[in-house]
Design a protein around this motif. Structure first.
Motif, short mmCIF file in Angstrom:
data_model
loop_
_atom_site.label_atom_id
_atom_site.label_comp_id
_atom_site.label_asym_id
_atom_site.label_seq_id
_atom_site.Cartn_x
_atom_site.Cartn_y
_atom_site.Cartn_z
N VAL A 1 3.91 -8.64 7.35
CA VAL A 1 3.63 -9.62 6.29
C VAL A 1 3.50 -11.01 6.90
O VAL A 1 2.59 -11.77 6.56
N ALA A 2 4.43 -11.35 7.80
CA ALA A 2 4.39 -12.67 8.42
C ALA A 2 3.13 -12.85 9.26
O ALA A 2 2.52 -13.93 9.27
N GLU A 3 2.71 -11.79 9.96
CA GLU A 3 1.49 -11.87 10.76
C GLU A 3 0.27 -12.05 9.87
O GLU A 3 -0.66 -12.79 10.22
N ASP A 4 0.27 -11.41 8.69
CA ASP A 4 -0.86 -11.59 7.77
C ASP A 4 -0.87 -13.03 7.24
O ASP A 4 -1.94 -13.62 7.09
N TRP A 5 0.30 -13.58 6.97
CA TRP A 5 0.37 -14.98 6.54
C TRP A 5 -0.16 -15.90 7.64
O TRP A 5 -0.88 -16.86 7.37
N ASP A 6 0.19 -15.59 8.89
CA ASP A 6 -0.33 -16.38 10.01
C ASP A 6 -1.85 -16.40 10.02
O ASP A 6 -2.48 -17.44 10.22
N ARG A 7 -2.43 -15.22 9.78
CA ARG A 7 -3.90 -15.14 9.78
C ARG A 7 -4.51 -15.96 8.65
O ARG A 7 -5.44 -16.73 8.86
N THR A 8 -3.96 -15.79 7.46
CA THR A 8 -4.55 -16.46 6.30
C THR A 8 -4.27 -17.96 6.31
O THR A 8 -5.05 -18.74 5.77
N ARG B 1 -2.41 -2.07 8.68
CA ARG B 1 -1.18 -2.14 9.47
C ARG B 1 -0.05 -1.36 8.81
O ARG B 1 0.70 -0.64 9.48
N LEU B 2 0.09 -1.47 7.51
CA LEU B 2 1.14 -0.74 6.80
C LEU B 2 0.92 0.76 6.91
O LEU B 2 1.88 1.54 7.10
N GLU B 3 -0.31 1.20 6.80
CA GLU B 3 -0.62 2.62 6.94
C GLU B 3 -0.28 3.13 8.34
O GLU B 3 0.27 4.22 8.50
N ALA C 1 -0.69 -4.55 -1.42
CA ALA C 1 -0.99 -3.59 -0.36
C ALA C 1 0.17 -2.61 -0.30
O ALA C 1 1.31 -2.97 -0.63
N GLY C 2 -0.08 -1.38 0.10
CA GLY C 2 1.03 -0.45 0.16
C GLY C 2 0.69 0.94 0.63
O GLY C 2 -0.48 1.28 0.84
N ALA D 1 -6.23 -6.61 -1.67
CA ALA D 1 -5.25 -6.87 -0.62
C ALA D 1 -5.96 -7.05 0.71
O ALA D 1 -7.02 -6.45 0.95
N PRO D 2 -5.43 -7.84 1.61
CA PRO D 2 -6.03 -8.02 2.92
C PRO D 2 -6.17 -6.68 3.65
O PRO D 2 -5.20 -5.94 3.78
N ALA D 3 -7.37 -6.39 4.13
CA ALA D 3 -7.64 -5.11 4.78
C ALA D 3 -6.78 -4.93 6.03
O ALA D 3 -6.29 -3.82 6.31
#
Length: 362
Positions: free
Chosen positions: A348-355, A55-57, A80-81, A48-50
């Motif tokens: 999740v959306a921010e991680d998609w933006d990055r990738t 961020r979830l933690e 991720a979780g 999972a993306p670090a």
């Protein structure tokens, strides 16, 4: 070890209204528990993306209560979780598994989705059950498809309980889920029995009329209600781990549980869901869509039990994420609960933006 070839996989377009077909080989193994432990995509699953995991933690720690989060990339399989492997009470999230089990029976020709069903006085349930208000002296006739729509779109408890009866009750639903490999998610009991047990009651028919259930619940000693609630939270009959839920959602999205037509129908009902518009859905940026199912348990002693939302988020480029956010028991005011769920979808959306290499708009 058994090899199962899945020829038609439903991808992101199912939620948006179209079907994209791909080939994928899936291997079922005997290790682990539930779908998350038994489903292995032929190609290795990346980590999972670090940044997302961190961020979830951070979000979970800041919320300060017991929460479970899982985010699974449907295409690649990473998850991720936070506390993603421990069962949480699902409440009405479990209606999704009932609907999937019914649609599996439809695919197998054991249930006619247009078949007429007559509801009578014995079909009354508890709390939100608008279909029960239509039951008159001669009962109320409807169809299996209408009950499915009511259960998933409106979260109607009486509709859900009757669908369970069409499968032979809780045991029949459990068997259907087991045959699909969904052993990590539970339904456990009829909605009316689950709610009665959680409150410290045993269901009786007159509880389904008016406010009789609430009156009987209020008449119980506080200690009785507390003991019943503690027992439920310790071992919820409808328990499921967030990671097992996202694994099941991902399998549904990929077309591994139902036919393409049945998958599309379930996802369409989930897209129409009227409950929880400000939970996961409330944090989605423009261009994203969601197919989801919420769960909301009873309030007691200033807290709410089983406040959940799970679903499939589709990004503007068609990438799909299965997401589950679950609260075992929360004392936070409603606006803070909603803000927390929305913060997960934004993450999740921010991680998609990055990738995806896209700059987030101001």
């Amino acid at each position: 070890m058994k090899l199962v070839l899945v020829a038609a996989i439903v991808l992101a377009g199912a939620v948006a209204g179209g079907l994209a077909i791909a080939d994928r080989s899936v291997r079922l193994t005997s290790g682990g528990s539930g779908l998350a432990g038994r489903l292995q995509v032929a190609k290795p699953i990346p980590p999972a993306p670090a940044a997302l995991q961190s961020r979830l933690e951070t979000l979970a720690a800041a919320y300060g209560e017991e929460v479970g989060i899982a985010v699974t990339d449907v295409a690649t399989g990473w998850t991720a979780g936070v506390d993603a492997d421990r069962p949480y009470p699902q409440q009405s999230v479990s209606k999704l598994w009932v609907a999937i089990a019914v649609m599996r029976a439809v695919d197998e020709g054991r249930i006619d989705p247009d078949g007429v069903v007559t509801l009578g006085e014995a079909d009354r349930s508890v709390f939100f059950q608008p279909v029960a208000y239509r039951i008159g002296a001669g009962g109320y006739q409807t169809t299996v498809s209408d009950l499915l729509r009511r259960a998933l779109v409106e979260s109607d408890n009486a509709a859900n309980d009757r669908l369970m009866r069409e499968l032979g009750g809780p045991d029949g639903v459990a068997l259907a889920l087991q045959e699909m490999g969904l052993t990590g998610v539970k339904v456990g009991a009829f909605e009316r029995d689950l709610q009665a047990l959680t409150a410290g009651l045993v269901w009786q028919p007159d509880y389904g009329i008016g406010w009789n259930f609430e009156a009987a619940r209020e008449a119980l000693p506080r200690a009785t209600r507390q003991a019943a609630l503690d027992a439920y939270l310790a071992a919820p009959l409808d328990g499921a781990a967030p990671g097992e839920i996202t694994a099941a959602l991902a399998a549904l999205s990929r077309g591994e549980l139902l036919s393409a037509a049945s998958t599309a129908r379930v996802l369409d009902w989930m897209t129409q869901a009227r409950t929880g518009p400000r939970r996961l859905k409330g944090g989605l940026p423009a261009g994203w869509s969601i197919a989801h199912k919420t769960g909301t348990g009873q309030d007691f002693a200033g807290a709410s039990v089983g406040i959940n939302d799970v679903g499939l988020l589709t990004a503007p480029d068609g990438r799909i994420y299965a997401v589950a956010v679950m609260m075992r028991r929360t004392w936070k005011p409603v606006p803070e609960r909603l803000a927390f769920m929305q913060s997960v979808t934004r993450a999740v959306a921010e991680d998609w933006d990055r990738t995806a290499g896209i700059q987030t708009a101001d």
